[in-house]
Design a protein around this motif. Structure first.
Motif, PDB file in Angstrom:
ATOM      1  N   SER A 210      40.605  50.267  22.059  1.00 19.76           N
ATOM      2  CA  SER A 210      40.818  48.997  22.746  1.00 19.76           C
ATOM      3  C   SER A 210      41.803  48.053  22.078  1.00 19.76           C
ATOM      4  O   SER A 210      42.000  48.075  20.858  1.00 19.76           O
ATOM      5  N   ASP A 211      42.369  47.184  22.922  1.00 21.05           N
ATOM      6  CA  ASP A 211      43.076  46.003  22.445  1.00 21.05           C
ATOM      7  C   ASP A 211      42.089  44.856  22.217  1.00 21.05           C
ATOM      8  O   ASP A 211      42.245  44.074  21.287  1.00 21.05           O
ATOM      9  N   ARG A 212      41.098  44.776  23.102  1.00 23.71           N
ATOM     10  CA  ARG A 212      40.034  43.775  22.969  1.00 23.71           C
ATOM     11  C   ARG A 212      38.703  44.400  23.348  1.00 23.71           C
ATOM     12  O   ARG A 212      38.655  45.302  24.195  1.00 23.71           O
ATOM     13  N   VAL A 213      37.635  43.898  22.736  1.00 24.21           N
ATOM     14  CA  VAL A 213      36.281  44.334  23.075  1.00 24.21           C
ATOM     15  C   VAL A 213      35.479  43.104  23.466  1.00 24.21           C
ATOM     16  O   VAL A 213      35.435  42.115  22.721  1.00 24.21           O
ATOM     17  N   LEU A 214      34.853  43.158  24.645  1.00 24.26           N
ATOM     18  CA  LEU A 214      33.986  42.082  25.129  1.00 24.26           C
ATOM     19  C   LEU A 214      32.540  42.503  24.947  1.00 24.26           C
ATOM     20  O   LEU A 214      32.151  43.576  25.407  1.00 24.26           O
ATOM     21  N   VAL A 215      31.743  41.657  24.282  1.00 26.70           N
ATOM     22  CA  VAL A 215      30.330  41.938  24.076  1.00 26.70           C
ATOM     23  C   VAL A 215      29.525  41.064  25.018  1.00 26.70           C
ATOM     24  O   VAL A 215      29.589  39.825  24.938  1.00 26.70           O
ATOM     25  N   LEU A 216      28.771  41.696  25.925  1.00 28.52           N
ATOM     26  CA  LEU A 216      27.884  40.946  26.813  1.00 28.52           C
ATOM     27  C   LEU A 216      26.561  40.705  26.115  1.00 28.52           C
ATOM     28  O   LEU A 216      26.065  41.542  25.361  1.00 28.52           O
TER      29      LEU A 216
END
Length: 272
Positions: A210-216
């Motif tokens: 990834s370029d970015r990781v979103l954590v929910l």
């Protein structure tokens, strides 16, 4: 949310609750205001505790679900048209066993009304890049797990719709095959620079690709954390042994464990 023309996905304050099974009971609030954007050519991964609503967000982007409030947009189009602009690859390859690999990969095009000969020409041109050259006439049962996933991804991208929504594409594979597929996906993504939004439960996979990781967060989900992965590309597998990679992995692991504990506590609460 931003109106930047470079943005390919906009999720703006998405909320969703599901009615309980049977009569009575309390509705289950799954999404509590999820907001994020994905830019053109970006590879973004979504992680979070089990049951937090990751697939629900994907279903909204694919036009399979509607939010209770908030909106989703792809290519800056109206939310009503979102599903027509996304290509969705589910967890299972869903290849039809009675069709050849080539005829499986053209299904999406044929549904769109593309003539069979043209659909086969467009799909066949991608077989070398996907490591499937020579297997056009094979049946799915003759392919390895990794090859089946590559065929499923080819079926997705040949439709020429972006962004690509990948829902745990390697979750059913063994560890070695999964690692090989991660390396392959990075290589083919760098070649085509698709806009990708992926769900995974594998933190290492998220950091590596990834370029970015979103954590929910635990439900009702919000975006708890956004991690920018400032690691050089192309990424060799040896990168996962470096201190820089380990630090990013540890940061995500700590946050995800905290949210998973919250989710477990919710399950133990009466009426949850």
């Amino acid at each position: 949310m931003t109106d930047d023309a470079d943005v390919r996905i906009v999720a703006d304050e998405l909320t969703k609750s599901f009615a309980p099974a049977g009569r009575g009971g309390t509705a289950l609030a799954v999404l509590g205001g999820v907001s994020f954007t994905v830019r053109a050519g970006e590879f973004v991964t979504v992680i979070g505790p089990s049951g937090c609503g990751k697939s629900t967000v994907f279903n909204m982007l694919a036009g399979l679900e509607s939010p209770d409030s908030g909106s989703v947009r792809c290519h800056a189009d109206d939310a009503a048209d979102t599903g027509a602009h996304c290509a969705y690859m589910p967890q299972k390859d869903l290849l039809f066993p009675w069709r050849s690999v080539l005829d499986n990969t053209v299904l999406g095009l044929q549904v769109q009304g593309v003539p069979k000969a043209e659909a086969r020409r467009r799909a066949r041109a991608l077989f070398p890049a996907f490591g499937l050259a020579g297997f056009e006439d094979a049946r799915p049962a003759q392919l390895s797990g990794g090859m089946r996933q590559r065929a499923a991804l080819l079926r997705t991208v040949v439709q020429e719709r972006e962004p690509l929504l990948l829902d745990e594409p390697f979750g059913a594979l063994d560890s070695l095959t999964r690692t090989e597929m991660q390396s392959w996906l990075q290589e083919v993504w760098q070649r085509y620079r698709w806009t990708v939004l992926m769900i995974t439960h594998d933190i290492r996979e998220a950091v590596y690709l990834s370029d970015r990781v979103l954590v929910l967060s635990a439900r009702p989900a919000t975006v708890r954390h956004e991690l920018h992965v400032d690691l050089p590309r192309p990424r060799d597998l040896s990168l996962i042994t470096t201190p820089e990679f380990a630090a990013l992995e540890a940061e995500l692991l700590e946050i995800l464990h905290e949210e998973s504990r919250r989710a477990l506590a919710q399950q133990r609460m009466p009426g949850s």
